[in-house]
Write a protein that holds these residues in place. Structure first.
Motif, short mmCIF file in Angstrom:
data_model
loop_
_atom_site.label_atom_id
_atom_site.label_comp_id
_atom_site.label_asym_id
_atom_site.label_seq_id
_atom_site.Cartn_x
_atom_site.Cartn_y
_atom_site.Cartn_z
N ARG A 53 0.67 -1.11 -0.06
CA ARG A 53 -0.08 0.08 0.12
C ARG A 53 1.01 1.37 -0.08
NH1 ARG A 53 -2.64 -1.13 4.04
NH2 ARG A 53 -1.59 0.21 5.50
N GLU A 54 2.09 1.11 0.86
CA GLU A 54 2.97 2.49 0.62
C GLU A 54 3.83 2.37 -0.49
OE1 GLU A 54 3.08 4.76 2.90
OE2 GLU A 54 1.94 4.02 4.68
N GLY A 55 3.75 1.27 -1.31
CA GLY A 55 4.56 1.47 -2.43
C GLY A 55 6.14 1.14 -2.33
N LEU A 56 6.32 0.28 -1.12
CA LEU A 56 7.66 0.12 -0.74
C LEU A 56 8.25 -1.28 -1.18
CD1 LEU A 56 7.21 1.32 3.13
CD2 LEU A 56 8.12 2.61 1.06
N GLU A 57 9.41 -1.39 -1.42
CA GLU A 57 10.35 -2.65 -1.58
C GLU A 57 11.03 -3.16 -0.59
OE1 GLU A 57 12.33 -2.10 -5.51
OE2 GLU A 57 10.62 -1.71 -6.40
N ASP A 58 11.19 -4.41 -0.31
CA ASP A 58 12.04 -4.86 0.68
C ASP A 58 13.66 -4.15 0.57
OD1 ASP A 58 12.50 -6.68 3.13
OD2 ASP A 58 13.91 -7.79 1.34
N GLY A 59 14.18 -3.75 1.66
CA GLY A 59 15.29 -3.17 1.71
C GLY A 59 15.38 -1.68 1.39
N GLU A 60 14.02 -1.00 1.13
CA GLU A 60 14.17 0.42 0.68
C GLU A 60 14.26 1.12 2.04
OE1 GLU A 60 11.07 3.46 -1.36
OE2 GLU A 60 10.78 1.19 -1.55
N THR A 61 14.85 2.42 1.87
CA THR A 61 15.30 3.45 2.95
C THR A 61 14.15 4.58 2.82
OG1 THR A 61 17.67 3.02 2.67
CG2 THR A 61 16.80 4.96 3.83
N VAL A 62 13.46 4.75 4.07
CA VAL A 62 12.43 5.41 4.34
C VAL A 62 12.70 6.29 5.49
CG1 VAL A 62 10.62 3.98 3.00
CG2 VAL A 62 10.81 3.97 5.44
N LYS A 63 11.86 7.29 5.76
CA LYS A 63 11.92 8.32 7.04
C LYS A 63 10.67 7.74 7.89
CE LYS A 63 12.62 12.67 6.53
NZ LYS A 63 12.51 13.91 6.24
N LEU A 64 10.81 7.67 9.03
CA LEU A 64 9.81 7.34 10.08
C LEU A 64 9.66 8.39 10.92
CD1 LEU A 64 10.33 3.73 11.86
CD2 LEU A 64 8.90 4.53 9.67
N VAL A 65 8.40 9.08 11.02
CA VAL A 65 8.21 10.29 11.78
C VAL A 65 7.10 9.95 12.86
CG1 VAL A 65 7.44 12.54 11.41
CG2 VAL A 65 8.54 11.47 9.54
N SER A 66 7.77 10.47 13.86
CA SER A 66 6.78 10.18 15.22
C SER A 66 6.35 11.66 15.67
CB SER A 66 7.52 9.40 16.37
OG SER A 66 8.43 10.53 17.05
N PRO A 67 5.74 11.84 16.86
CA PRO A 67 5.39 13.36 17.38
C PRO A 67 6.39 13.86 17.60
CG PRO A 67 3.60 11.71 17.97
CD PRO A 67 4.62 10.81 17.43
#
Length: 358
Positions: A284-298
């Protein structure tokens, strides 16, 4: 019911008073008669107030209420919630002492680092497991350079400050514990060496120990329950941060990996500094295994590597706090425990943002 503790000898530490308001053998610091007995043995006056938890002390240091800390065997920068706030707190201290067997991220902030030895391999003593069984640890290798046992550092520091504990070894310390704490009254290093592991309470030398605690009922009668209520997360927060980030542990690592990261044998079992995501969520997020992303918390954001895994359910992300490349606790706010009114850990909500390639 008690869960298995995460680290070895957590049970033993609590047993001998490493908890606010408790003296060895779970005796209350606020009980005047208990204090009187300990003051006679220890030849000093004890405070009558309950001390602070580590999360409270970090918060007080950040607000300038604590000027000096002495941290022993704890990598607080990585293990506490809101790592950024912890680093800020340690930076504000006027003096910080860290005592550990390896340099850690926390020790980097220290004014003085005291090298300790490995309690399991480089010193004699006891570990107590979750079933309350005291077992001897034996020295098998010599410690490096000027590293000293924790007990020696504490007693030597006390001696230089004018208070001589007169301990020559860890066996002397066990003798004092059995003297001041009735549940250990029949225990000594010599007896444990002779008979093997013994489960407290063992109030005298004839006692075989207690394999099952409270077999005949709890001392305070019925269990005490507190009523709690479920509160749904608000719609805005859920839409902004749709994933629950669970920060756990993996089999081949220990706490912040200060020790286990040094082992080439364990390295073959590492899962690595990754965040696991359910395959449907990844699609659903359009992510592939091993991809680098940003996690954002409050409170913060981190750049992380994703691993697609069916181990985690939809709506949940899983990672650990073992790896220095991924300071997962930086995303976790230190919230107020509604029962104890103290700062506490909490799984946090996050969102995923894809990185823009330039």
């Amino acid at each position: 019911m008690r869960h298995l503790t995460y680290e070895n000898n957590v049970q033993g530490g609590v047993d001998v008073g490493c908890a606010p308001g408790r003296l060895p053998g779970y005796q209350s610091l606020t009980d005047p008669e208990v204090r009187r007995r300990f003051e006679e043995v220890w030849r000093c006056r004890l405070p009558s107030f309950v001390g602070f938890r580590s999360t409270e002390m970090i918060d007080m240091a950040r607000r300038g209420l604590i000027k000096m800390l002495y941290i022993v065997g704890e990598n607080s920068v990585r293990s506490h919630p809101d790592s950024k706030a912890v680093a800020e707190a340690l930076s504000k201290l006027e003096f910080l002492v860290v005592q550990d067997i390896f340099m850690t991220e926390t020790a980097e902030y220290a004014d003085v680092v005291l090298p300790a030895v490995s309690a399991a391999l480089e010193d004699y003593g006891t570990f107590t497991n979750t079933e309350r069984r005291l077992q001897l640890t034996r020295k098998v290798v010599n410690p490096p350079d000027e590293a000293k046992p924790d007990w020696w550092v504490f007693t030597e520091l006390a001696r230089r400050l004018g208070y001589d504990m007169s301990f020559r070894n860890s066996s002397d310390i066990m003798k004092e514990i059995s003297r001041v704490a009735p549940i250990f009254g029949g225990l000594s290093h010599e007896r444990i060496e002779r008979e093997g592991g013994i489960q407290w309470p063992a109030p005298n030398e004839k006692s075989p120990g207690t394999p099952i605690l409270y077999a005949n009922g709890f001392p305070r009668g019925r269990a005490k329950f507190r009523v709690v209520s479920w509160r749904e997360i608000d719609v805005i927060t859920e839409s902004l941060y749709p994933y629950v980030l669970v920060i756990g542990r993996e089999r081949a690592q220990y706490h912040t990996a200060t020790m286990t990261s040094k082992s080439p044998i364990l390295k073959v079992m590492w899962r690595g500094p990754v965040v696991e995501i359910n395959p449907e969520d990844a699609a659903r997020e359009g992510l592939e295994d091993g991809e680098t992303v940003k996690l954002v918390s409050p409170i913060n954001e981190l750049v992380v590597r994703i691993r697609v895994s069916s181990r985690v359910p939809k709506g949940v992300l899983f990672t650990t706090f073992h790896y220095p490349e991924l300071w997962a606790n930086a995303l976790v706010p230190a919230v107020l425990n509604p029962i104890t009114k103290t700062p506490a850990y909490k799984d946090t909500r996050v969102r995923i943002e894809k990185l823009v390639r330039t």
